[in-house]
Design an enzyme around this catalytic site. Sequence first.
Site, PDB file in Angstrom:
ATOM      1  N   SER A  29       0.793  -1.242   0.000  1.00 14.64           N
ATOM      2  CA  SER A  29       0.000   0.000   0.000  1.00 14.64           C
ATOM      3  C   SER A  29       0.819   1.282   0.000  1.00 14.64           C
ATOM      4  CB  SER A  29      -0.974   0.002   1.181  1.00 14.64           C
ATOM      5  OG  SER A  29      -2.056  -0.860   0.921  1.00 14.64           O
ATOM      6  N   SER A  83      -6.219   3.219   4.045  1.00 21.46           N
ATOM      7  CA  SER A  83      -5.555   2.270   3.152  1.00 21.46           C
ATOM      8  C   SER A  83      -6.556   1.294   2.534  1.00 21.46           C
ATOM      9  CB  SER A  83      -4.457   1.503   3.903  1.00 21.46           C
ATOM     10  OG  SER A  83      -3.498   1.001   3.008  1.00 21.46           O
ATOM     11  N   THR A  96       1.757   3.438   5.218  1.00 23.16           N
ATOM     12  CA  THR A  96       2.144   2.068   5.550  1.00 23.16           C
ATOM     13  C   THR A  96       1.876   1.143   4.373  1.00 23.16           C
ATOM     14  OG1 THR A  96      -0.046   1.695   6.478  1.00 23.16           O
ATOM     15  CG2 THR A  96       1.700   2.329   8.019  1.00 23.16           C
ATOM     16  N   ARG A 124       5.593  -1.681  12.933  1.00 25.03           N
ATOM     17  CA  ARG A 124       6.334  -1.143  11.776  1.00 25.03           C
ATOM     18  C   ARG A 124       6.417   0.384  11.861  1.00 25.03           C
ATOM     19  NH1 ARG A 124       1.507  -2.098   7.252  1.00 25.03           N
ATOM     20  NH2 ARG A 124      -0.101  -1.366   8.693  1.00 25.03           N
TER      21      ARG A 124
END
Length: 294
Positions: A92, A140, A232, A278
């Site tokens: 993404s 996303s 992300t 992350r």
Amino acid sequence: MKKLLILCFCIFCFSCKKEAEKALAPNAPKEYKISEEELTKRTKDNLIKKESFQKIIDSVHLKGSILLYDAKTELYYSNDFIWAFEEQLPASTYKIPNSIIALETKAVADQNTIFKWNGEKRFFKSWEADLTLHQAFQRSCVPCYQEVARKIGVKRMNAYIEKLQYGNIKVDSINLDNFWLRGNASISQFQQIDFLKRFQQESLPISKRTSTIVKEIMILKETDNYVLRGKTGWSIEGEHHNGWFVGYVESSNHVFFFATNVAPTSKDFDQKAFQKNRKEVTYKALGEFINLSI
């Protein structure tokens, strides 16, 4: 002549074997095969090894690389430059160039363009709604951006990927609405930062309007001291999970670019922890250079 024919036949067989291996195992995780010798060839004086980044990644049971670039000093910092040179599916993070291309081609009008939900169940509950482009980016929403990709089309998508010099990606009629999640698409952490630098500095061949809109939808946090923009990404190939967090932080006189790429170290995959970590490891690494107060 006989020896030449034998050599050509061997090369042909080897090539066929490699193609067969790819066909049999399309979801096999990537192996990180850049050698120390090759790294040395690519290494310049502006690459600084940071063991503290490795400790940050280890603390949340991940493996991978945090790559930061200080625009003022032109220095790169990472715990693992070998990993940072390897190419992964963009997942993404591709929503950044996808948004740019959508606006440039008028596949979407602006950040307020609405994507209607068809009422079907989606992977995340947050996707089950009518969403603007801004909301689709922030959440996303894969189905929304699949719709975007189909509106752009194969020809225009390939033309703009080449124009933007984004990664190593080939789009066709079969993979048009999922190439960033699987298939013949890859980008490294260094390539991510190179693209973001050109975007932030407005040297991409796109309109000022497009740049302004995409920079707006990328904002994750804005304070009196800094603006944080990012995206992300998460891809799944078989049992192999790969996570991204890319973007940049602008303060009054400083810009830090970041591209983090990580994978779990255990087969006991914790989705929520992976999604969170992350980003968290990136914030901790950035915290060594700038006070983010996140």
